[in-house]
Design a protein around this motif. Structure first.
Motif, PDB file in Angstrom:
ATOM      1  N   ALA A   3     -21.838 -16.685   9.049  1.00  0.00           N
ATOM      2  CA  ALA A   3     -21.838 -16.516   7.598  1.00  0.00           C
ATOM      3  C   ALA A   3     -21.033 -17.648   6.984  1.00  0.00           C
ATOM      4  N   THR A   4     -21.320 -17.947   5.739  1.00  0.00           N
ATOM      5  CA  THR A   4     -20.590 -19.003   5.050  1.00  0.00           C
ATOM      6  C   THR A   4     -19.631 -18.404   4.030  1.00  0.00           C
ATOM      7  N   THR A   5     -18.703 -19.240   3.598  1.00  0.00           N
ATOM      8  CA  THR A   5     -17.739 -18.820   2.584  1.00  0.00           C
ATOM      9  C   THR A   5     -18.232 -19.096   1.174  1.00  0.00           C
ATOM     10  N   SER A   6     -19.406 -19.671   1.021  1.00  0.00           N
ATOM     11  CA  SER A   6     -19.887 -20.026  -0.316  1.00  0.00           C
ATOM     12  C   SER A   6     -20.010 -18.781  -1.187  1.00  0.00           C
ATOM     13  N   GLY A   7     -19.595 -18.917  -2.423  1.00  0.00           N
ATOM     14  CA  GLY A   7     -19.673 -17.798  -3.359  1.00  0.00           C
ATOM     15  C   GLY A   7     -18.553 -16.796  -3.211  1.00  0.00           C
ATOM     16  N   VAL A   8     -17.618 -17.049  -2.313  1.00  0.00           N
ATOM     17  CA  VAL A   8     -16.546 -16.084  -2.053  1.00  0.00           C
ATOM     18  C   VAL A   8     -15.204 -16.694  -2.423  1.00  0.00           C
ATOM     19  N   PHE A   9     -14.567 -16.160  -3.453  1.00  0.00           N
ATOM     20  CA  PHE A   9     -13.212 -16.574  -3.808  1.00  0.00           C
ATOM     21  C   PHE A   9     -12.304 -15.354  -3.786  1.00  0.00           C
ATOM     22  N   SER A  10     -12.501 -14.518  -2.802  1.00  0.00           N
ATOM     23  CA  SER A  10     -11.691 -13.314  -2.630  1.00  0.00           C
ATOM     24  C   SER A  10     -11.168 -13.289  -1.203  1.00  0.00           C
ATOM     25  N   HIS A  11      -9.851 -13.315  -1.047  1.00  0.00           N
ATOM     26  CA  HIS A  11      -9.281 -13.257   0.298  1.00  0.00           C
ATOM     27  C   HIS A  11      -9.599 -11.923   0.968  1.00  0.00           C
ATOM     28  N   ALA A  12      -9.680 -10.850   0.191  1.00  0.00           N
ATOM     29  CA  ALA A  12     -10.027  -9.547   0.760  1.00  0.00           C
ATOM     30  C   ALA A  12     -11.440  -9.569   1.341  1.00  0.00           C
ATOM     31  N   ALA A  13     -12.378 -10.179   0.617  1.00  0.00           N
ATOM     32  CA  ALA A  13     -13.748 -10.275   1.120  1.00  0.00           C
ATOM     33  C   ALA A  13     -13.819 -11.161   2.367  1.00  0.00           C
ATOM     34  N   LEU A  14     -13.063 -12.240   2.364  1.00  0.00           N
ATOM     35  CA  LEU A  14     -13.036 -13.127   3.527  1.00  0.00           C
ATOM     36  C   LEU A  14     -12.442 -12.401   4.727  1.00  0.00           C
ATOM     37  N   LEU A  15     -11.400 -11.622   4.515  1.00  0.00           N
ATOM     38  CA  LEU A  15     -10.813 -10.828   5.592  1.00  0.00           C
ATOM     39  C   LEU A  15     -11.834  -9.829   6.136  1.00  0.00           C
ATOM     40  N   GLY A  16     -12.607  -9.198   5.246  1.00  0.00           N
ATOM     41  CA  GLY A  16     -13.647  -8.268   5.690  1.00  0.00           C
ATOM     42  C   GLY A  16     -14.682  -8.960   6.556  1.00  0.00           C
ATOM     43  N   ALA A  17     -15.055 -10.174   6.188  1.00  0.00           N
ATOM     44  CA  ALA A  17     -16.013 -10.938   6.997  1.00  0.00           C
ATOM     45  C   ALA A  17     -15.434 -11.269   8.362  1.00  0.00           C
ATOM     46  N   VAL A  18     -14.158 -11.656   8.394  1.00  0.00           N
ATOM     47  CA  VAL A  18     -13.506 -11.958   9.680  1.00  0.00           C
ATOM     48  C   VAL A  18     -13.447 -10.705  10.537  1.00  0.00           C
ATOM     49  N   GLN A  19     -13.146  -9.562   9.941  1.00  0.00           N
ATOM     50  CA  GLN A  19     -13.110  -8.318  10.709  1.00  0.00           C
ATOM     51  C   GLN A  19     -14.497  -7.929  11.207  1.00  0.00           C
ATOM     52  N   ALA A  20     -15.529  -8.238  10.445  1.00  0.00           N
ATOM     53  CA  ALA A  20     -16.889  -7.857  10.827  1.00  0.00           C
ATOM     54  C   ALA A  20     -17.458  -8.751  11.931  1.00  0.00           C
ATOM     55  N   ILE A  21     -17.295 -10.073  11.802  1.00  0.00           N
ATOM     56  CA  ILE A  21     -17.937 -10.963  12.775  1.00  0.00           C
ATOM     57  C   ILE A  21     -16.980 -11.919  13.473  1.00  0.00           C
ATOM     58  N   GLY A  22     -15.744 -12.012  13.016  1.00  0.00           N
ATOM     59  CA  GLY A  22     -14.762 -12.876  13.650  1.00  0.00           C
ATOM     60  C   GLY A  22     -14.653 -14.232  12.971  1.00  0.00           C
ATOM     61  N   ALA A  23     -13.474 -14.819  13.052  1.00  0.00           N
ATOM     62  CA  ALA A  23     -13.233 -16.119  12.425  1.00  0.00           C
ATOM     63  C   ALA A  23     -14.069 -17.219  13.064  1.00  0.00           C
ATOM     64  N   ASP A  24     -14.493 -17.014  14.294  1.00  0.00           N
ATOM     65  CA  ASP A  24     -15.310 -18.028  14.974  1.00  0.00           C
ATOM     66  C   ASP A  24     -16.769 -18.011  14.533  1.00  0.00           C
ATOM     67  N   ARG A  25     -17.119 -17.138  13.591  1.00  0.00           N
ATOM     68  CA  ARG A  25     -18.490 -17.050  13.083  1.00  0.00           C
ATOM     69  C   ARG A  25     -18.597 -17.379  11.600  1.00  0.00           C
ATOM     70  N   LEU A  26     -17.508 -17.812  10.986  1.00  0.00           N
ATOM     71  CA  LEU A  26     -17.532 -18.176   9.566  1.00  0.00           C
ATOM     72  C   LEU A  26     -17.555 -19.687   9.411  1.00  0.00           C
ATOM     73  N   LEU A  27     -18.327 -20.139   8.443  1.00  0.00           N
ATOM     74  CA  LEU A  27     -18.473 -21.564   8.168  1.00  0.00           C
ATOM     75  C   LEU A  27     -18.070 -21.838   6.727  1.00  0.00           C
ATOM     76  N   PHE A  28     -17.211 -22.825   6.537  1.00  0.00           N
ATOM     77  CA  PHE A  28     -16.846 -23.215   5.181  1.00  0.00           C
ATOM     78  C   PHE A  28     -18.065 -23.818   4.494  1.00  0.00           C
ATOM     79  N   ALA A  29     -18.289 -23.420   3.251  1.00  0.00           N
ATOM     80  CA  ALA A  29     -19.406 -23.951   2.474  1.00  0.00           C
ATOM     81  C   ALA A  29     -19.070 -23.823   0.995  1.00  0.00           C
ATOM     82  N   VAL A  30     -19.704 -24.661   0.212  1.00  0.00           N
ATOM     83  CA  VAL A  30     -19.529 -24.636  -1.237  1.00  0.00           C
ATOM     84  C   VAL A  30     -20.907 -24.480  -1.861  1.00  0.00           C
ATOM     85  N   ASP A  31     -21.025 -23.589  -2.802  1.00  0.00           N
ATOM     86  CA  ASP A  31     -22.297 -23.333  -3.470  1.00  0.00           C
ATOM     87  C   ASP A  31     -22.470 -24.330  -4.619  1.00  0.00           C
TER      88      ASP A  31
END
Length: 123
Positions: free
Chosen positions: A58-86
Motif C-alpha cells: 500500500a502507498t502513503t498517498s492521500g494519508v496525512f494521519s499518523h493514526a491511519a498510517l499506524l493502522g496500515a502498519v498493523q494490518a500489513i507491516g512497515a515492510d509493505r508500505l511505500l511512500f507516495a505523493v498524490d
C-alpha cells in the motif's frame, strides 16, 4: 496441492487497511446455506489476513494521519508500505514532512520512504 503463483498487489491510499483486515474473515468461516465452505476456498492455504499481509503493498498517498498510517502498519507491516505523493493533489513537501514526523523507528521510516520500493522494483 501446489500453492498458486505468488501475486503482489499495490493499493493506493493505505488508510483503509485496518478495516480491510478486520473484515478479512479471520476467526470465522463463511459457509453457504447448506453448511459447506464455498468451493473456491478449498485452494486457500491461510486466512485472508495472511494474504493481505504477504501479497499486498500500500502507498502513503492521500494519508496525512499518523493514526491511519499506524493502522496500515498493523494490518500489513512497515515492510509493505511505500511512500507516495498524490501529485498534483498533494504537496510533496507536506508529504515528506508528514513521513518524517511519523511515530516509527528510523529503520521503519527508511523502509517506507525508499527501501520497500527498491526491493519491490528490484532496484
Amino acid at each position: 496441492m501446489a500453492q498458486p503463483g505468488r501475486t503482489s498487489l499495490c493499493s493506493p491510499h493505505g488508510r483503509a487497511l485496518g478495516t480491510a483486515r478486520g473484515r478479512a474473515g479471520d476467526g470465522r468461516t463463511r459457509k453457504d446455506p447448506e453448511g459447506s465452505s464455498p468451493p473456491h476456498c478449498a485452494a486457500c492455504f491461510g486466512l485472508p489476513s495472511h494474504y493481505l499481509r504477504h501479497n499486498l503493498y500500500a502507498t502513503t498517498s492521500g494519508v496525512f494521519s499518523h493514526a491511519a498510517l499506524l493502522g496500515a502498519v498493523q494490518a500489513i507491516g512497515a515492510d509493505r508500505l511505500l511512500f507516495a505523493v498524490d501529485y498534483p493533489y498533494e504537496s510533496t513537501a507536506e508529504a515528506v514532512d508528514f513521513l518524517r514526523t511519523a511515530p516509527f523507528s528510523r529503520a521503519d521510516l527508511k523502509r517506507i520512504a525508499h527501501r520497500n520500493a527498491a526491493h519491490l522494483l528490484n532496484l
